[in-house]
Design a protein around this motif. Structure first.
Motif, PDB file in Angstrom:
ATOM      1  N   PHE A  58       0.784  -1.361  -0.134  1.00 33.72           N
ATOM      2  CA  PHE A  58       0.044  -0.048   0.054  1.00 33.72           C
ATOM      3  C   PHE A  58       0.794   1.224   0.126  1.00 33.72           C
ATOM      4  CE2 PHE A  58      -2.086   3.491   2.328  1.00 33.72           C
ATOM      5  CZ  PHE A  58      -2.892   3.604   1.719  1.00 33.72           C
ATOM      6  N   PRO A  59       0.497   2.139  -0.930  1.00 36.52           N
ATOM      7  CA  PRO A  59      -0.510   2.167  -1.882  1.00 36.52           C
ATOM      8  C   PRO A  59       0.090   1.296  -3.242  1.00 36.52           C
ATOM      9  CG  PRO A  59       0.683   4.430  -1.898  1.00 36.52           C
ATOM     10  CD  PRO A  59       1.216   3.382  -0.630  1.00 36.52           C
ATOM     11  N   ALA A  60      -0.563   0.100  -3.544  1.00 35.17           N
ATOM     12  CA  ALA A  60      -0.022  -0.581  -4.480  1.00 35.17           C
ATOM     13  C   ALA A  60       0.155   0.091  -5.725  1.00 35.17           C
ATOM     14  CB  ALA A  60      -0.884  -1.811  -4.567  1.00 35.17           C
ATOM     15  N   ASN A  61      -0.660   0.798  -6.018  1.00 36.92           N
ATOM     16  CA  ASN A  61      -0.485   1.391  -7.448  1.00 36.92           C
ATOM     17  C   ASN A  61       0.612   2.350  -7.783  1.00 36.92           C
ATOM     18  OD1 ASN A  61      -2.847  -0.286  -8.120  1.00 36.92           O
ATOM     19  ND2 ASN A  61      -4.312   1.439  -7.724  1.00 36.92           N
ATOM     20  N   ASP A  62       1.081   3.013  -6.709  1.00 39.56           N
ATOM     21  CA  ASP A  62       1.942   4.090  -6.761  1.00 39.56           C
ATOM     22  C   ASP A  62       3.173   3.066  -6.547  1.00 39.56           C
ATOM     23  OD1 ASP A  62      -0.011   5.750  -6.731  1.00 39.56           O
ATOM     24  OD2 ASP A  62       0.578   6.827  -4.614  1.00 39.56           O
ATOM     25  N   HIS A  63       3.431   2.235  -5.725  1.00 38.85           N
ATOM     26  CA  HIS A  63       4.558   1.283  -5.662  1.00 38.85           C
ATOM     27  C   HIS A  63       4.762   0.641  -6.917  1.00 38.85           C
ATOM     28  CE1 HIS A  63       4.407   2.101  -1.094  1.00 38.85           C
ATOM     29  NE2 HIS A  63       4.952   3.024  -1.595  1.00 38.85           N
ATOM     30  N   LEU A  64       3.908   0.105  -7.350  1.00 39.06           N
ATOM     31  CA  LEU A  64       4.079  -0.751  -8.811  1.00 39.06           C
ATOM     32  C   LEU A  64       4.512   0.224  -9.948  1.00 39.06           C
ATOM     33  CD1 LEU A  64       3.673  -3.352 -10.391  1.00 39.06           C
ATOM     34  CD2 LEU A  64       1.468  -2.804 -10.701  1.00 39.06           C
ATOM     35  N   MET A  65       3.920   1.438  -9.947  1.00 41.11           N
ATOM     36  CA  MET A  65       4.422   2.327 -11.036  1.00 41.11           C
ATOM     37  C   MET A  65       5.569   2.830 -10.914  1.00 41.11           C
ATOM     38  SD  MET A  65       2.510   2.664 -13.617  1.00 41.11           S
ATOM     39  CE  MET A  65       3.391   3.998 -14.176  1.00 41.11           C
ATOM     40  N   GLU A  66       6.117   2.841  -9.580  1.00 41.54           N
ATOM     41  CA  GLU A  66       7.600   3.546  -9.140  1.00 41.54           C
ATOM     42  C   GLU A  66       8.299   2.344  -9.752  1.00 41.54           C
ATOM     43  OE1 GLU A  66       8.679   4.304  -5.279  1.00 41.54           O
ATOM     44  OE2 GLU A  66       7.349   5.837  -5.071  1.00 41.54           O
ATOM     45  N   LEU A  67       8.032   1.211  -9.497  1.00 43.88           N
ATOM     46  CA  LEU A  67       9.117  -0.064  -9.902  1.00 43.88           C
ATOM     47  C   LEU A  67       9.263   0.009 -11.401  1.00 43.88           C
ATOM     48  CD1 LEU A  67      10.429  -2.609  -9.162  1.00 43.88           C
ATOM     49  CD2 LEU A  67       8.177  -3.960  -9.374  1.00 43.88           C
ATOM     50  N   LEU A  68       8.081  -0.076 -12.093  1.00 40.73           N
ATOM     51  CA  LEU A  68       8.096   0.132 -13.637  1.00 40.73           C
ATOM     52  C   LEU A  68       8.861   0.969 -14.250  1.00 40.73           C
ATOM     53  CD1 LEU A  68       4.338  -0.977 -14.273  1.00 40.73           C
ATOM     54  CD2 LEU A  68       6.117  -2.411 -14.176  1.00 40.73           C
ATOM     55  N   ILE A  69       8.708   2.251 -13.629  1.00 39.28           N
ATOM     56  CA  ILE A  69       9.456   3.385 -14.128  1.00 39.28           C
ATOM     57  C   ILE A  69      11.005   3.361 -13.945  1.00 39.28           C
ATOM     58  CG2 ILE A  69       9.726   5.707 -13.920  1.00 39.28           C
ATOM     59  CD1 ILE A  69       6.600   5.990 -13.518  1.00 39.28           C
ATOM     60  N   LEU A  74      16.510   2.308 -15.957  1.00 42.13           N
ATOM     61  CA  LEU A  74      17.579   1.444 -15.879  1.00 42.13           C
ATOM     62  C   LEU A  74      17.742   0.818 -17.268  1.00 42.13           C
ATOM     63  CD1 LEU A  74      17.279  -0.428 -12.712  1.00 42.13           C
ATOM     64  CD2 LEU A  74      18.998   1.134 -13.048  1.00 42.13           C
ATOM     65  N   ARG A  75      16.821   0.246 -18.066  1.00 41.13           N
ATOM     66  CA  ARG A  75      17.078  -0.226 -19.279  1.00 41.13           C
ATOM     67  C   ARG A  75      17.477   0.783 -20.351  1.00 41.13           C
ATOM     68  NH1 ARG A  75      13.478  -0.489 -23.756  1.00 41.13           N
ATOM     69  NH2 ARG A  75      11.822   0.195 -22.286  1.00 41.13           N
ATOM     70  N   ARG A  76      16.790   1.983 -20.156  1.00 42.23           N
ATOM     71  CA  ARG A  76      17.397   3.095 -21.150  1.00 42.23           C
ATOM     72  C   ARG A  76      18.692   3.596 -21.011  1.00 42.23           C
ATOM     73  NH1 ARG A  76      12.704   4.441 -24.150  1.00 42.23           N
ATOM     74  NH2 ARG A  76      10.730   3.637 -23.163  1.00 42.23           N
ATOM     75  N   SER A  77      19.117   3.463 -19.695  1.00 43.77           N
ATOM     76  CA  SER A  77      20.626   3.840 -19.188  1.00 43.77           C
ATOM     77  C   SER A  77      21.544   2.491 -19.576  1.00 43.77           C
ATOM     78  CB  SER A  77      20.630   4.142 -17.941  1.00 43.77           C
ATOM     79  OG  SER A  77      19.718   5.191 -17.435  1.00 43.77           O
ATOM     80  N   SER A  78      21.066   1.531 -20.420  1.00 44.15           N
ATOM     81  CA  SER A  78      21.990   0.324 -20.813  1.00 44.15           C
ATOM     82  C   SER A  78      22.453  -0.337 -19.699  1.00 44.15           C
ATOM     83  CB  SER A  78      23.056   1.167 -21.339  1.00 44.15           C
ATOM     84  OG  SER A  78      22.793   1.773 -22.513  1.00 44.15           O
ATOM     85  N   ALA A  79      21.698  -0.712 -18.596  1.00 43.49           N
ATOM     86  CA  ALA A  79      22.037  -1.516 -17.463  1.00 43.49           C
ATOM     87  C   ALA A  79      22.327  -3.033 -18.243  1.00 43.49           C
ATOM     88  CB  ALA A  79      21.077  -1.570 -16.326  1.00 43.49           C
ATOM     89  N   LEU A 112       3.653  -6.772 -16.868  1.00 38.67           N
ATOM     90  CA  LEU A 112       4.223  -5.247 -16.824  1.00 38.67           C
ATOM     91  C   LEU A 112       5.684  -5.000 -16.410  1.00 38.67           C
ATOM     92  CD1 LEU A 112       1.228  -3.546 -15.224  1.00 38.67           C
ATOM     93  CD2 LEU A 112       1.872  -3.117 -17.368  1.00 38.67           C
ATOM     94  N   ILE A 113       5.729  -5.971 -15.545  1.00 33.54           N
ATOM     95  CA  ILE A 113       7.246  -6.098 -14.792  1.00 33.54           C
ATOM     96  C   ILE A 113       8.222  -6.543 -16.034  1.00 33.54           C
ATOM     97  CG2 ILE A 113       8.968  -7.220 -13.230  1.00 33.54           C
ATOM     98  CD1 ILE A 113       6.563  -6.935 -11.274  1.00 33.54           C
ATOM     99  N   THR A 114       7.820  -7.597 -16.525  1.00 36.40           N
ATOM    100  CA  THR A 114       8.574  -8.191 -17.838  1.00 36.40           C
ATOM    101  C   THR A 114       8.804  -7.251 -19.132  1.00 36.40           C
ATOM    102  OG1 THR A 114       7.601 -10.342 -17.284  1.00 36.40           O
ATOM    103  CG2 THR A 114       8.819 -10.184 -19.465  1.00 36.40           C
TER     104      THR A 114
END
Length: 310
Positions: A58-69, A74-79, A112-114
């Protein structure tokens, strides 16, 4: 190896960072005026093995969006490799279609995570083990049983302990813990008339004179645990303690547990405890930081994670 933490459980992230001897990477997660989430990585991650620590509580949607973003940044920064470390995986209880015209939200979150760019997922005590199959990337489901076993052995004489599953669905989890401490197993047979309410119907096993340990993955409203404790004590149990991995404790759950006949509710810090939880007289938190830290270390070194639970 670099560790990036979201805002859902900074205390746990810092504990894991301390265990590994690796400082948290500089990463700013903030909100715009309209509450949109903005992430900025403030150090180089190109070619790095990065672990993103974020519970989707909780708040699940906010924390999920943080994770995705964060994963997208990281992907766009070439990790080189991105591992999503999600101690509490929200939406896990929506793992099947319980009735017509309903979603399977756990599968949607896995997608979404994938697609955000994670290469691997590390989580703890999934509500249903088959959720691992919802991911098209390697997924390690850790177990809190070793942490709980250590705590039980420190506080109880295992000769008089009985492990109890609060429902039929949790028997496998309870049996695994009972085997670790060489204790007998009992099951609470309950009937749920509607969501959020439960009625204890029968105890399968004899808890007379025993210190009963209720074991489950999630405590939300607390109704099931409190009813189970009353039923066990009515059947002659000496005491009832609950060991639960994820302390969701929504609504009036903390007050319900505090006024119940439970001797103690022991939860892990997979979800950051609220002020009410910390102030409750019969709720105690144990840390999963060493367990998560060791799993992260072994993943980074390409070593076996499953051997942690052998």
């Amino acid at each position: 190896m670099k560790i990036v933490a979201g805002n859902s459980n900074r205390a746990l992230a810092e504990e894991i960072s301390s265990y590994l001897g690796a400082p948290l990477a500089k990463c700013q997660v903030r909100r715009f005026a309209d509450q949109e989430i903005f992430v900025e990585l403030q150090e180089n991650v190109r070619g790095e093995d990065v672990f993103v620590l974020q519970s989707t509580s909780f708040p699940a949607n906010d924390h999920l969006m943080e994770l995705l973003i964060v994963i997208d940044a990281l992907r766009r920064s070439s990790a080189k490799r991105i591992t999503a470390v999600v101690p509490y995986f929200g939406y896990a209880r929506q793992d099947r279609r319980a009735s017509g015209r309903t979603p399977i939200s756990a599968k949607l979150v896995a997608n979404l995570i994938t697609h955000a760019g994670a290469h691997r997922v590390l989580t703890l005590d999934l509500h249903a083990g088959q959720i691992q199959g919802f991911f098209d990337i390697p997924t390690d489901n850790l177990f809190a049983a070793p942490v709980m076993t250590r705590d039980i052995k420190e506080r109880y004489s295992t000769d008089n302990v009985m492990v109890v599953s609060p429902d039929v669905g949790g028997v496998v989890r309870a049996r695994a813990l009972a085997k670790r401490i060489d204790a007998p197993l009992a099951i609470v047979d309950k009937r749920r008339d509607k969501p959020g309410e439960s009625e204890v119907m029968n105890i399968i096993g004899d808890p007379s004179g025993r210190d009963c340990i209720l074991v489950d993955d999630i405590v939300d409203s607390g109704g099931t645990l409190c009813n189970a404790a009353e039923a066990l004590l009515a059947e002659g149990a000496k005491s009832v303690t609950a060991y639960i991995t994820h302390g969701v404790l929504s609504g009036g759950a903390v007050a319900r547990v505090s006024s119940s006949k439970l001797k103690e509710l022991v939860i892990t810090n997979s979800i950051e405890p609220t002020a009410a939880v910390l102030a409750a007289p019969n709720i105690r938190t144990i840390s999963i930081a060493p367990l998560m830290g060791e799993a992260i270390s072994r993943t980074a070194l390409e070593q076996s994670v499953s051997s942690l639970f052998g």
